[in-house]
Design an enzyme around this catalytic site. Structure first.
Site, short mmCIF file in Angstrom:
data_model
loop_
_atom_site.label_atom_id
_atom_site.label_comp_id
_atom_site.label_asym_id
_atom_site.label_seq_id
_atom_site.Cartn_x
_atom_site.Cartn_y
_atom_site.Cartn_z
N ASP A 36 0.96 -1.42 0.29
CA ASP A 36 -0.15 -0.01 -0.18
C ASP A 36 1.15 1.23 -0.09
OD1 ASP A 36 -2.28 -1.18 -0.30
OD2 ASP A 36 -3.20 -0.65 1.78
N ASP A 96 -3.84 9.86 10.19
CA ASP A 96 -3.57 8.87 9.55
C ASP A 96 -3.20 10.17 8.30
OD1 ASP A 96 -3.65 7.09 8.23
OD2 ASP A 96 -5.53 6.18 8.33
C1 GCO Z 1 -6.39 2.39 6.59
C2 GCO Z 1 -6.29 0.76 5.52
C3 GCO Z 1 -7.11 0.77 4.89
C4 GCO Z 1 -6.50 -0.51 4.23
C5 GCO Z 1 -7.84 -1.26 3.78
C6 GCO Z 1 -7.39 -2.96 2.80
O1 GCO Z 1 -5.38 3.24 7.03
O2 GCO Z 1 -7.59 2.71 6.91
O3 GCO Z 1 -5.34 1.72 5.05
O4 GCO Z 1 -7.50 1.34 3.99
O5 GCO Z 1 -6.14 -0.75 3.43
O6 GCO Z 1 -9.22 -1.53 4.50
O7 GCO Z 1 -8.02 -3.80 3.68
MN MN Z 2 -4.04 0.42 3.56
MN MN Z 3 -3.85 3.17 6.08
#
Ligand code: GCO
Ligand code: MN
Ligand code: MN
Length: 387
Positions: A246, A256
């Site tokens: 990611d 975040d």
């Molecule tokens: C966040 C996470 C999510 C996950 C997603 C895939 O910080 O909310 O990164 O974006 O990656 O739920 O399972």
């Molecule tokens: Mn993620």
């Molecule tokens: Mn995330």
């Protein structure tokens, strides 16, 4: 045009990333909600994208009727076909519904735990229907605010039982999934279990089917914990466990942020891309990010193009760095290889141990050897800055 992405670059976006409406804890959405098919249209307009990822409920709302669900799937499938996009990864939303207020697999309520497993099985069925081969597990609500709430050892055991069961489910259905576990230290919980990629790497070895489980590290999540993301990814690569990644960006010490890839820390992004490319990472490069809350549709498209363009620019910079004569010269100064010395302690034997204990070392000479890291780092900066 250089730095134009193509599907062979393996770039993907989640429905929830470019589809993000700009809602935050302080304010209502600033962009209209798009249907899954409309998000695929948008990605088609972005151009060069390989695929799209979804949570079960990004595609099918949690309370959709069977008829609604059939209609949504048909529209989505048609849009995918029109724009030649594939579904790369699927995952379960185990965090939005209030039933999951205290977690899913680690909930203290046996009924919630069983429901979470059922919801994941259905999410896996849905992903498989669209050809996904990667299934991500992000334990958004698996954690605590107060440690009076849960026994952390019991919580880990519950999580393990869930993954073991779901591995067997995938195998029994011949879905061919590889599971990718995604760590995060906090948000939405005060403290989330398995806070770092390293925690999951250790956990995987304790599973029933360790071979089908790897990790899905995220830039922002390790940066939120103040850690070096490339080091976490390197450990996953070395263990053959980098199943998915990611990509986004995050300033240290902030909420975040999910910024556009490379938006906050270009140097870390460079070393990450260099690591992935030098090691021929074959998986999807998923941008789990979203546009600023101030962006309109046109700017969301710029956001998505920016993620891919920055990646490709950094890939080109990595190639230049590897070929740069001054970098190479500096590397020759820095690396002092000596195969005979390494041989002494590469495998234990009484003879080599005796030889090593007899050997005399010149501490002053070692300490006096130059390590021109300032020059190397400055040269790195100049390559990055295009000088
Ligand atoms: C966040 C996470 C999510 C996950 C997603 C895939 O910080 O909310 O990164 O974006 O990656 O739920 O399972
Ligand atoms: Mn993620
Ligand atoms: Mn995330």
């Amino acid at each position: 045009m250089p730095f134009t992405p193509s599907p062979s670059d393996n770039f993907t976006f989640g429905l929830w990333t470019v589809g993000n409406t700009g809602r935050d804890p302080f304010g209502e959405p600033t962009r209209p909600r798009l249907s899954p098919a409309e998000i695929v249209e948008l990605l088609g307009e972005v151009g060069g994208v390989r695929g799209v990822n979804f949570h079960d409920n990004d595609l099918i709302p949690i309370d959709a009727s069977p008829a609604e669900s059939r209609q949504i799937k048909a529209d989505f499938a048609r849009a995918l076909k029109r724009h030649k996009l594939k579904v790369a990864m699927a995952t379960t939303n185990l965090f939005t519904d209030p039933a999951f207020k205290d977690g899913a697999f680690t909930s203290n309520d046996a009924e919630v735990r069983a429901y979470a497993i059922q919801k994941t099985m259905r999410g896996m069925d849905l992903g498989a229907e669209f050809g996904a081969k990667i299934y991500v597990f992000w334990g958004g609500r698996e954690g605590t605010e107060t440690d009076a709430a849960k026994d952390p050892i019991e919580s880990e055991a519950r999580f393990r039982r869930a993954i073991d069961f779901l591995c067997d489910y995938s195998r029994s259905k011949n879905y061919g999934y590889r599971f990718a576990l995604e760590a995060k230290p906090n948000e939405p919980r005060g403290h989330m279990f398995f806070p770092t990629t390293g925690s999951y790497l250790a956990f995987i070895a304790t599973l029933k089917h360790p071979g089908m489980v790897g990790v899905n590290p995220e830039v922002a999540h390790e940066h939120m914990a103040g850690l070096n993301f490339s080091h976490a990814v390197a450990q996953a690569l070395a263990a053959n466990k980098l199943f998915h990644i990611d990509l986004n960006d995050q300033q240290f010490g902030r909420y975040d942020q999910d910024f556009r890839f490379g938006a906050a820390d270009i140097k870390s992004a460079f070393f990450l891309v260099k690591l992935l490319e030098d090691n021929a990472y074959k998986g999807f490069r998923h941008f789990d990010a979203h546009a600023y809350r101030t962006s309109d549709r046109k700017d969301v498209i710029e956001f998505a193009r920016g993620c891919m363009r920055t990646y490709l620019i950094l890939k080109d910079k990595a190639r230049r760095w590897n070929a740069d004569p001054e970098v190479r010269r500096l590397q020759r100064t820095i690396r002092r290889d000596n195969a005979r010395l390494d041989e002494l302690w590469s495998r234990y034997s009484a003879t080599s141990a005796a030889a090593l204990s007899r050997r005399e070392f010149d501490r002053q000479a070692m300490a006096a050897r130059p390590l021109p890291y300032e020059r190397l780092d400055q040269r790195t900066m100049e390559i990055l800055l295009g000088v």
